[in-house]
Design a protein around this motif. Structure first.
Motif, mmCIF file in Angstrom:
data_model
loop_
_atom_site.group_PDB
_atom_site.id
_atom_site.type_symbol
_atom_site.label_atom_id
_atom_site.label_comp_id
_atom_site.label_asym_id
_atom_site.label_seq_id
_atom_site.Cartn_x
_atom_site.Cartn_y
_atom_site.Cartn_z
ATOM 1 N N GLU A 152 43.915 55.770 -7.921
ATOM 2 C CA GLU A 152 42.557 55.601 -7.418
ATOM 3 C C GLU A 152 41.947 54.284 -7.904
ATOM 4 N N ALA A 153 41.026 53.766 -7.120
ATOM 5 C CA ALA A 153 40.353 52.514 -7.478
ATOM 6 C C ALA A 153 39.436 52.739 -8.679
ATOM 7 N N LEU A 154 39.372 51.750 -9.563
ATOM 8 C CA LEU A 154 38.552 51.854 -10.775
ATOM 9 C C LEU A 154 37.373 50.873 -10.788
ATOM 10 N N TYR A 155 37.410 49.865 -9.907
ATOM 11 C CA TYR A 155 36.428 48.795 -10.007
ATOM 12 C C TYR A 155 35.746 48.536 -8.666
ATOM 13 N N ARG A 156 34.519 48.057 -8.742
ATOM 14 C CA ARG A 156 33.787 47.669 -7.535
ATOM 15 C C ARG A 156 34.286 46.313 -7.016
ATOM 16 N N HIS A 157 34.549 45.403 -7.956
ATOM 17 C CA HIS A 157 34.953 44.047 -7.572
ATOM 18 C C HIS A 157 36.450 44.042 -7.260
ATOM 19 N N ASP A 158 36.793 43.922 -5.982
ATOM 20 C CA ASP A 158 38.207 43.876 -5.581
ATOM 21 C C ASP A 158 38.448 42.876 -4.463
ATOM 22 N N ALA A 159 37.498 41.957 -4.241
ATOM 23 C CA ALA A 159 37.599 40.999 -3.141
ATOM 24 C C ALA A 159 38.801 40.075 -3.295
ATOM 25 N N GLU A 160 39.244 39.810 -4.543
ATOM 26 C CA GLU A 160 40.368 38.896 -4.781
ATOM 27 C C GLU A 160 41.640 39.642 -5.161
ATOM 28 N N GLY A 161 41.663 40.935 -4.908
ATOM 29 C CA GLY A 161 42.854 41.710 -5.213
ATOM 30 C C GLY A 161 42.632 42.668 -6.362
ATOM 31 N N PRO A 162 43.478 43.705 -6.461
ATOM 32 C CA PRO A 162 43.291 44.736 -7.494
ATOM 33 C C PRO A 162 43.512 44.244 -8.925
ATOM 34 N N ASP A 163 44.172 43.074 -9.076
ATOM 35 C CA ASP A 163 44.433 42.562 -10.426
ATOM 36 C C ASP A 163 43.325 41.653 -10.938
ATOM 37 N N ASP A 164 42.336 41.338 -10.083
ATOM 38 C CA ASP A 164 41.327 40.344 -10.466
ATOM 39 C C ASP A 164 40.327 40.884 -11.481
ATOM 40 N N MET A 165 39.745 42.044 -11.204
ATOM 41 C CA MET A 165 38.767 42.597 -12.145
ATOM 42 C C MET A 165 39.392 42.934 -13.500
ATOM 43 N N PRO A 166 40.592 43.542 -13.542
ATOM 44 C CA PRO A 166 41.234 43.736 -14.848
ATOM 45 C C PRO A 166 41.440 42.413 -15.597
ATOM 46 N N ALA A 167 41.716 41.323 -14.831
ATOM 47 C CA ALA A 167 41.893 40.018 -15.477
ATOM 48 C C ALA A 167 40.607 39.542 -16.127
ATOM 49 N N HIS A 168 39.462 39.777 -15.474
ATOM 50 C CA HIS A 168 38.179 39.391 -16.073
ATOM 51 C C HIS A 168 37.922 40.180 -17.358
ATOM 52 N N ILE A 169 38.246 41.462 -17.350
ATOM 53 C CA ILE A 169 38.037 42.299 -18.545
ATOM 54 C C ILE A 169 38.902 41.788 -19.702
ATOM 55 N N LYS A 170 40.154 41.514 -19.429
ATOM 56 C CA LYS A 170 41.054 41.022 -20.477
ATOM 57 C C LYS A 170 40.602 39.663 -21.012
ATOM 58 N N SER A 171 40.110 38.810 -20.118
ATOM 59 C CA SER A 171 39.626 37.496 -20.544
ATOM 60 C C SER A 171 38.443 37.637 -21.499
ATOM 61 N N ALA A 172 37.552 38.587 -21.179
ATOM 62 C CA ALA A 172 36.398 38.799 -22.061
ATOM 63 C C ALA A 172 36.828 39.331 -23.420
ATOM 64 N N LEU A 173 37.869 40.159 -23.452
ATOM 65 C CA LEU A 173 38.341 40.725 -24.722
ATOM 66 C C LEU A 173 39.076 39.683 -25.568
ATOM 67 N N VAL A 174 39.914 38.881 -24.954
ATOM 68 C CA VAL A 174 40.727 37.907 -25.692
ATOM 69 C C VAL A 174 39.928 36.653 -26.035
#
Length: 218
Positions: A152-174
């Motif tokens: 199932e989808a977890l994020y609202r932001h998916d305009a650039e693909g399903p891997d984009d929002m997880p990438a933003h989260i990881k960037s904020a953490l690292v």
């Protein structure tokens, strides 16, 4: 000899004068010297001599000399690109040193690296065992997966693909930057420390890094 007679009024005046002398010596000094100042025998700025009892023969004069060292701080800034990579964690210490030969010109300083993107990151970590980098990527995927356990989808932001929002989260953490000291023309990292570039997108992307050096030239 005639005797001086003191009455109650005289005693009171003497007592008041004594109290004024004790608590307001400056006022007594002013009243005492005012007649001499008014006729020009004393300067208005007159100060009575010091009553210090120190022996001038034992006075020691100490001269302190302060030496000021001027250090010139030099700045340098440069942008460079990293090799395009897909999702993973990559050791880039050698790439940074190769792109920034200017590091050798600094006796002491700071290197600040800032990656100009929001779906990747920079870090300082293990520089020997590649398993650490693979484990890090796997751990970040578990923290910010692309979808739920049942797909199932977890994020609202998916305009650039399903891997984009997880990438933003990881960037904020690292984080998007690292700061490394420079000593005698070299990066002063620990024995097992290296500079990591972490790519969080599935496809390859070209990433730019802004490097800023501040320090004292060798």
């Amino acid at each position: 000899m005639p005797r001086v007679q003191f009455n109650a009024s005289s005693s009171t005046l003497l007592l008041v004068a004594f109290i004024l002398l004790c608590f307001f010596p400056g006022l007594f000094h002013y009243l005492w010297t005012f007649p001499l100042v008014s006729i020009g025998l004393l300067s208005p700025d007159y100060t009575p001599p010091s009553t210090s009892t120190s022996d001038p023969r034992t006075t020691t004069t100490t001269t302190t000399t302060t030496t000021t060292t001027t250090m010139t701080t030099a700045w340098f800034q440069k942008q460079f690109s990293l090799p395009a990579k897909s999702r993973g964690s990559y050791l880039i210490t050698d790439t940074v040193v190769r792109e920034l030969p200017e590091i050798r010109g600094y006796k002491v300083g700071i290197l600040h690296l800032f990656i100009q993107h929001t779906s990747c990151g920079l870090s300082l970590n293990e520089n020997w065992d590649s398993d650490v980098r693979e484990d890090m990527s796997d751990a970040l995927d578990r923290i910010a997966p692309e979808s739920g356990p049942k797909g199932e989808a977890l994020y609202r932001h998916d305009a650039e693909g399903p891997d984009d929002m997880p990438a933003h989260i990881k960037s904020a953490l690292v984080g998007a930057s690292v700061t490394i000291p420079i000593k005698d023309g070299k990066l002063a990292t620990g024995t097992w420390q290296g500079i990591w570039y972490l790519e969080f997108r599935a496809s390859k992307h070209q990433r730019r890094v802004m490097a800023t050096i501040q320090g004292e030239k060798a």
